[in-house]
Write a protein that holds these residues in place. Structure first.
Motif, PDB file in Angstrom:
ATOM      1  N   SER A 130      27.711  96.463  26.610  1.00  0.00           N
ATOM      2  CA  SER A 130      27.595  97.296  25.158  1.00  0.00           C
ATOM      3  C   SER A 130      26.567  97.038  24.384  1.00  0.00           C
ATOM      4  O   SER A 130      26.197  97.654  23.826  1.00  0.00           O
ATOM      5  N   SER A 131      26.144  95.600  23.970  1.00  0.00           N
ATOM      6  CA  SER A 131      25.074  95.666  23.865  1.00  0.00           C
ATOM      7  C   SER A 131      23.279  95.707  24.306  1.00  0.00           C
ATOM      8  O   SER A 131      22.460  95.837  23.503  1.00  0.00           O
ATOM      9  N   VAL A 132      23.070  96.549  25.198  1.00  0.00           N
ATOM     10  CA  VAL A 132      21.677  96.840  25.858  1.00  0.00           C
ATOM     11  C   VAL A 132      21.719  98.423  26.430  1.00  0.00           C
ATOM     12  O   VAL A 132      23.330  98.793  26.283  1.00  0.00           O
ATOM     13  N   ASN A 133      21.186  98.792  26.153  1.00  0.00           N
ATOM     14  CA  ASN A 133      20.717 100.107  26.077  1.00  0.00           C
ATOM     15  C   ASN A 133      20.142 100.285  27.355  1.00  0.00           C
ATOM     16  O   ASN A 133      18.907  99.891  27.876  1.00  0.00           O
ATOM     17  N   VAL A 134      20.126 101.154  28.774  1.00  0.00           N
ATOM     18  CA  VAL A 134      19.645 101.078  29.301  1.00  0.00           C
ATOM     19  C   VAL A 134      19.241 102.951  30.073  1.00  0.00           C
ATOM     20  O   VAL A 134      19.783 103.727  29.591  1.00  0.00           O
ATOM     21  N   LEU A 135      18.269 102.576  30.543  1.00  0.00           N
ATOM     22  CA  LEU A 135      17.826 104.461  30.831  1.00  0.00           C
ATOM     23  C   LEU A 135      16.889 104.463  32.361  1.00  0.00           C
ATOM     24  O   LEU A 135      16.970 103.795  32.594  1.00  0.00           O
ATOM     25  N   ASN A 170      25.511 104.221  25.288  1.00  0.00           N
ATOM     26  CA  ASN A 170      24.225 102.755  25.754  1.00  0.00           C
ATOM     27  C   ASN A 170      23.203 103.555  26.842  1.00  0.00           C
ATOM     28  O   ASN A 170      22.617 102.848  27.690  1.00  0.00           O
ATOM     29  N   LEU A 171      23.653 104.882  27.853  1.00  0.00           N
ATOM     30  CA  LEU A 171      23.264 105.059  28.663  1.00  0.00           C
ATOM     31  C   LEU A 171      22.811 106.430  28.941  1.00  0.00           C
ATOM     32  O   LEU A 171      23.562 107.242  28.703  1.00  0.00           O
ATOM     33  N   ASP A 172      21.687 106.904  29.145  1.00  0.00           N
ATOM     34  CA  ASP A 172      20.192 108.110  29.092  1.00  0.00           C
ATOM     35  C   ASP A 172      20.482 107.778  30.104  1.00  0.00           C
ATOM     36  O   ASP A 172      19.998 107.511  31.415  1.00  0.00           O
ATOM     37  N   ILE A 173      20.166 109.343  31.057  1.00  0.00           N
ATOM     38  CA  ILE A 173      19.910 110.298  32.353  1.00  0.00           C
ATOM     39  C   ILE A 173      18.719 110.588  31.619  1.00  0.00           C
ATOM     40  O   ILE A 173      19.153 111.864  31.626  1.00  0.00           O
ATOM     41  N   LEU A 174      17.723 110.478  32.477  1.00  0.00           N
ATOM     42  CA  LEU A 174      16.050 111.435  32.346  1.00  0.00           C
ATOM     43  C   LEU A 174      15.858 112.432  33.179  1.00  0.00           C
ATOM     44  O   LEU A 174      15.550 111.205  34.669  1.00  0.00           O
TER      45      LEU A 174
END
Length: 618
Positions: free
Chosen positions: A57-62, A252-256
């Motif tokens: 949860s402490s990391v952000n992922v694209l 914390n997950l974005d999908i472009l």
């Protein structure tokens, strides 16, 4: 498996392309957005990495994906209709270069341009390969972490065995203890064909190279076995449905989506290149934007696009880059080299059986009836791919072919040859006959020695690179092409189980076989037969659509760019760079003698842990 169109002339299926429910779906990035990890490519590897890294949860992922979502696409969801997806809107629509080994023939190479990648377009066969493949990789890289003893836990994380669609008793068809508890659903066929029991009976009668194997995923990659597929409850189980859809609530997950990476950018002003910035665009002439990962970029764009992006970014053969006026950041001639795929030769036979599924291809009403049955309750023919049984075997040690070269397989339990058994006419490049009943045997070379390449020929990521798998370009591969046909011919003619089918070779195969039968001279039955069967292979070979190996990993201690050094270290980091890792089928250091999707899932599960360990996330 190489995809082919089954029903384009029979029915029009609506292929909607709806937004996925997974995580936060974006068509542009917020200004000032920041991510620890940027994953390029939302196929099998990208989907697994997005899930496993965002567990922290402490990391952000694209996750950046060139295509859209598979959700709402009926042909993705219905297993039998997967054969219609080649050339569709979710296919990259690649074409290989004219093949010198195939008299200049060229054809399409299907790769998924969609969340879930090629797991949405393939024919779902689930093979993890023999244990000795992974042991061989450990040997090649000097990293015991790739050995089966250490990677088995990652395979068990990928998938779980589920009941077939018809709920039949699978005792003797699969070994439950060989399977794990991961998100991909795997099952044997849920609508077994009459041919299936004939092939299995023949394998038990004949033994030897055709010996029956209860479960090809139990460690030994040899034998005739009921095919396992990534299918659950009669529906395709793909990387997006298994790994992305269940994590829809992660913030914390974005999908472009619908966004293509165009190149990778070095952020270091001197010294070792630090390649943590991704440039991207949504059209050939559209504006370029960029995003920088605070930790690293993970390139999971696939066996074609990953080397293409490295070359566009100045990592690759310096002569090629100079020709295109691309500044060389890291000179490595192995970037894009080593492309290998499994050549496949379709063999057609007529049969007196009236229980084939040829009427699905020949009668619109039959096709629509089967589709309606699936839509009502996920039962019937359409719950499976077109084949339910496969066989793997080795060329014997004493065969003369080995006198002039080393064994091409990873070990004694890895195959050289494969056959896939189809209870109908499986068309490759031409329409099926309008009447009649057929058996198709797809003959493949799964440990070929030929190696090709993926090389850019422009500076645009929107231009297809030159894709050359160099099919049938070595003496071993041409020998193996003839050998696999001969072995199948012998199996069909000597096993009593096939006798009742009234099999006769069809089309060009019939012409070759008739000519052989009409001349019994020693020359014809040896050299003459070889020449005729090789011509058939050259004229009809396609691939099983298993490209791999364009960015191989090797020993982490090797830093030069010689042929022994590979492109990546054993933790899949690009040699000579910081901030950049590759995870997809391009990383395979040797050929995998099986259908490769399960191998990619397994490699990626280990890669996720390697990344977590490096950044103290485990």
């Amino acid at each position: 498996m190489k995809t082919y169109t089954l029903y384009s002339a029979l029915a029009s299926v609506v292929l909607a392309n709806l937004d996925s429910a997974a995580a936060r779906i974006l068509t542009s990035l917020d200004q000032g957005a920041s991510y620890d990890f940027v994953i390029v490519g939302g196929g099998v590897a990208g989907s697994v990495l997005a899930n496993r890294l965002s567990e922290v949860s402490s990391v952000n992922v694209l996750l950046i994906e060139a295509g859209g979502s598979p959700n709402g696409n009926l042909a993705v969801e219905v297993p039998f209709l997967g054969t219609s997806l080649s050339g569709s809107a979710i296919d990259w629509n690649y074409t290989i270069t004219p093949q010198t080994g195939l008299n200049g023939r060229s054809f399409e190479l299907t790769r998924g341009k969609v969340l879930g990648g090629s797991s949405c377009l393939n024919l779902m066969t689930w093979n993890r390969c023999a244990n000795d493949l992974y042991d061989h990789w450990a040997y090649l890289s000097g990293d015991d972490g790739w050995s089966w003893a250490n990677i088995e836990k990652y395979y068990l994380k990928t998938s779980r065995l589920v009941a077939p669609a018809d709920g039949h008793n699978t005792t003797g068809q699969v070994t439950p203890s060989a399977h794990g508890d991961g998100p991909v659903e795997v099952s044997v066929a849920g609508f077994l064909q009459p041919l299936d029991s004939v092939v299995v009976t023949a394998s038990k009668q004949t033994g030897g190279i055709w010996e029956f194997s209860e479960d090809i995923n139990a460690g030994n990659g040899l034998g005739t076995t009921y095919m396992q597929s990534s299918v659950g409850e009669g529906k395709r189980s793909h990387a997006a449905s298994a790994y992305l859809d269940p994590i829809a609530n992660r913030t914390n997950l974005d999908i472009l989506i619908n966004t293509q990476a165009t190149r990778l950018i070095n952020v270091a002003t001197s010294g070792t290149p630090d390649i943590r910035t991704v440039e991207y665009a949504q059209s050939r002439d559209g504006p370029r934007s960029s995003i920088t990962a605070t930790k690293e970029v993970i390139l999971s764009a696939g066996v074609i696009a990953s080397p293409q992006l490295l070359q566009l970014s100045g990592i690759g053969p310096s002569d090629l880059l100079t020709t295109l006026n691309i500044t060389t950041l890291i000179s490595n001639p192995l970037v894009g080299a080593g492309l290998v795929d499994h050549p496949m030769i379709p063999l057609y036979f007529t049969t007196n059986s009236t229980t084939t599924w040829d009427p699905v291809l020949q009668d619109t009403n039959v096709f629509n009836g089967d589709l309606e049955r699936w839509q009502e309750n996920q039962t019937g023919l359409f719950v499976d791919s077109p084949a339910d049984v496969q066989s793997f075997w080795r060329i014997p040690e004493g065969d003369g072919v080995w006198s002039s070269g080393e064994d091409t397989a990873a070990g004694a339990e890895s195959a050289h040859l494969e056959s896939i058994w189809v209870n109908a006419y499986a068309p490759f490049g031409s329409a099926p006959p309008s009447t009649g009943n057929f058996l198709t045997v797809l003959a493949a070379i799964v440990s070929p020695s030929s190696r090709g390449s993926v090389l850019i020929n422009s500076t645009s990521a929107f231009d297809q690179p030159l894709i050359d798998p160099a099919l049938l370009t070595t003496p071993f591969d041409t020998y193996a092409a003839v050998k696999v046909i001969r072995d199948i011919k012998s199996f069909l003619s000597t096993s009593p189980a096939f006798g009742a089918l009234g099999l006769e070779p069809y089309g060009d195969l019939a012409s070759a076989f008739v000519e052989l039968a009409s001349n019994s001279s020693e020359e014809t039955t040896s050299t003459g037969e070889y020449t005729k069967l090789l011509k058939y292979a050259v004229d009809h070979s396609v691939t099983v659509n298993h490209p791999m190996g364009t960015l191989p990993f090797s020993s982490s201690s090797s830093t030069n760019s010689s042929s022994e050094a590979g492109v990546l270290d054993s933790e899949l980091k690009v040699k000579g760079a910081k901030g950049l890792r590759v995870v997809d089928a391009s990383v395979f250091p040797s050929v995998a003698a099986c259908h490769i999707q399960a191998v990619v899932y397994t490699v990626t599960e280990r890669a996720a842990d390697l990344i977590k360990v490096e950044y103290g996330l485990i």
